[in-house]
Design a protein around this motif. Sequence first.
Motif, PDB file in Angstrom:
ATOM      1  N   ASP A  88       5.653   9.813   8.789  1.00 27.04           N
ATOM      2  CA  ASP A  88       5.836   9.116   7.516  1.00 27.04           C
ATOM      3  C   ASP A  88       5.504   7.633   7.665  1.00 27.04           C
ATOM      4  O   ASP A  88       5.908   6.992   8.633  1.00 27.04           O
ATOM      5  CB  ASP A  88       7.279   9.257   7.012  1.00 27.04           C
ATOM      6  N   LYS A  89       4.772   7.115   6.693  1.00 27.87           N
ATOM      7  CA  LYS A  89       4.468   5.679   6.656  1.00 27.87           C
ATOM      8  C   LYS A  89       5.722   4.905   6.284  1.00 27.87           C
ATOM      9  O   LYS A  89       6.577   5.399   5.556  1.00 27.87           O
ATOM     10  CB  LYS A  89       3.372   5.383   5.634  1.00 27.87           C
ATOM     11  N   ILE A  90       5.793   3.675   6.757  1.00 28.87           N
ATOM     12  CA  ILE A  90       6.924   2.806   6.433  1.00 28.87           C
ATOM     13  C   ILE A  90       6.586   2.066   5.145  1.00 28.87           C
ATOM     14  O   ILE A  90       5.585   1.340   5.088  1.00 28.87           O
ATOM     15  CB  ILE A  90       7.190   1.815   7.576  1.00 28.87           C
ATOM     16  N   PRO A  91       7.408   2.222   4.098  1.00 30.64           N
ATOM     17  CA  PRO A  91       7.129   1.497   2.853  1.00 30.64           C
ATOM     18  C   PRO A  91       7.285  -0.013   3.053  1.00 30.64           C
ATOM     19  O   PRO A  91       8.224  -0.477   3.694  1.00 30.64           O
ATOM     20  CB  PRO A  91       8.190   2.011   1.878  1.00 30.64           C
ATOM     21  N   VAL A  92       6.339  -0.770   2.524  1.00 32.39           N
ATOM     22  CA  VAL A  92       6.379  -2.229   2.600  1.00 32.39           C
ATOM     23  C   VAL A  92       6.261  -2.765   1.177  1.00 32.39           C
ATOM     24  O   VAL A  92       5.313  -2.432   0.463  1.00 32.39           O
ATOM     25  CB  VAL A  92       5.238  -2.785   3.469  1.00 32.39           C
ATOM     26  N   VAL A 157      10.659  -2.079   4.223  1.00 27.11           N
ATOM     27  CA  VAL A 157      10.782  -3.510   4.534  1.00 27.11           C
ATOM     28  C   VAL A 157      10.338  -4.309   3.317  1.00 27.11           C
ATOM     29  O   VAL A 157       9.390  -3.933   2.631  1.00 27.11           O
ATOM     30  CB  VAL A 157       9.905  -3.851   5.759  1.00 27.11           C
ATOM     31  N   TYR A 158      11.029  -5.421   3.064  1.00 29.39           N
ATOM     32  CA  TYR A 158      10.683  -6.333   1.977  1.00 29.39           C
ATOM     33  C   TYR A 158      10.157  -7.626   2.584  1.00 29.39           C
ATOM     34  O   TYR A 158      10.772  -8.191   3.487  1.00 29.39           O
ATOM     35  CB  TYR A 158      11.912  -6.628   1.119  1.00 29.39           C
ATOM     36  N   ILE A 159       9.006  -8.098   2.081  1.00 29.53           N
ATOM     37  CA  ILE A 159       8.395  -9.325   2.589  1.00 29.53           C
ATOM     38  C   ILE A 159       8.234 -10.300   1.424  1.00 29.53           C
ATOM     39  O   ILE A 159       7.628  -9.956   0.405  1.00 29.53           O
ATOM     40  CB  ILE A 159       7.029  -9.039   3.242  1.00 29.53           C
ATOM     41  N   THR A 160       8.779 -11.507   1.571  1.00 35.61           N
ATOM     42  CA  THR A 160       8.685 -12.506   0.507  1.00 35.61           C
ATOM     43  C   THR A 160       7.283 -13.099   0.467  1.00 35.61           C
ATOM     44  O   THR A 160       6.518 -12.980   1.426  1.00 35.61           O
ATOM     45  CB  THR A 160       9.692 -13.650   0.720  1.00 35.61           C
ATOM     46  N   SER A 161       6.961 -13.779  -0.636  1.00 34.67           N
ATOM     47  CA  SER A 161       5.672 -14.463  -0.720  1.00 34.67           C
ATOM     48  C   SER A 161       5.681 -15.637   0.254  1.00 34.67           C
ATOM     49  O   SER A 161       6.727 -16.149   0.627  1.00 34.67           O
ATOM     50  CB  SER A 161       5.400 -14.947  -2.146  1.00 34.67           C
ATOM     51  N   TRP A 162       4.487 -16.037   0.684  1.00 30.42           N
ATOM     52  CA  TRP A 162       4.374 -17.197   1.558  1.00 30.42           C
ATOM     53  C   TRP A 162       4.829 -18.427   0.793  1.00 30.42           C
ATOM     54  O   TRP A 162       4.510 -18.596  -0.374  1.00 30.42           O
ATOM     55  CB  TRP A 162       2.939 -17.428   2.009  1.00 30.42           C
ATOM     56  N   THR A 163       5.550 -19.293   1.448  1.00 31.39           N
ATOM     57  CA  THR A 163       5.850 -20.610   0.910  1.00 31.39           C
ATOM     58  C   THR A 163       5.370 -21.618   1.932  1.00 31.39           C
ATOM     59  O   THR A 163       5.251 -21.307   3.114  1.00 31.39           O
ATOM     60  CB  THR A 163       7.355 -20.809   0.645  1.00 31.39           C
ATOM     61  N   THR A 164       5.071 -22.809   1.485  1.00 32.63           N
ATOM     62  CA  THR A 164       4.536 -23.800   2.383  1.00 32.63           C
ATOM     63  C   THR A 164       5.361 -25.066   2.346  1.00 32.63           C
ATOM     64  O   THR A 164       6.022 -25.351   1.373  1.00 32.63           O
ATOM     65  CB  THR A 164       3.056 -24.113   2.076  1.00 32.63           C
TER      66      THR A 164
END
Length: 174
Positions: A88-92, A157-164
């Motif tokens: 099974d693939k890991i949902p991202v 897994v949850y990944i936030t948007s890039w911030t700078t």
Amino acid sequence: MRRRTRATAVAAALSVMLLTGSAMASASPAKPAVRPCTTGNVSFYFGGYSYGLGHRSFDLTLLAHDGITCSLSDTPLITLNSPPDQTDKIPVTVNGRGGTLVLRPDSPLHTTIAYSVPDAPENKAQVNGLQLAMPDGSSRATSFLFPGTTDIYKGGVYITSWTTGIGLGQEEQR
């Protein structure tokens, strides 16, 4: 007749001035486009590991090499790898508004990767790698925070948007 000649001369002089002005305006140098980032342009670092009873998170920071300025979508280009016996693939889930960020040596990019721990063996998925892709198609792979395999909740897994910015949370979107 004299008025007509004078009016024609004035009109001709004005048109020459307008044409010269527009030619000079179009000859001004255009702002150069910022090239897309490649894996050779940046280094990336892990940090900010946080854990609670059921939740874990860590930060991923990209830093441009000296003298490099490049662009990257605000949507992280991250995929996860699992052991070969896990089919099974890991949902991202990736957050982002579709903007473009500029990465410079004095302004790193940050994202947070959050996941839950499994509450029962049937809810377990395993992650053993993280791959970061760049707009040019190059990519770099590493461990998922720690070497070896990490047990996570199969929900993904949850990944936030890039911030700078120098500190987390300082956005500079262009």
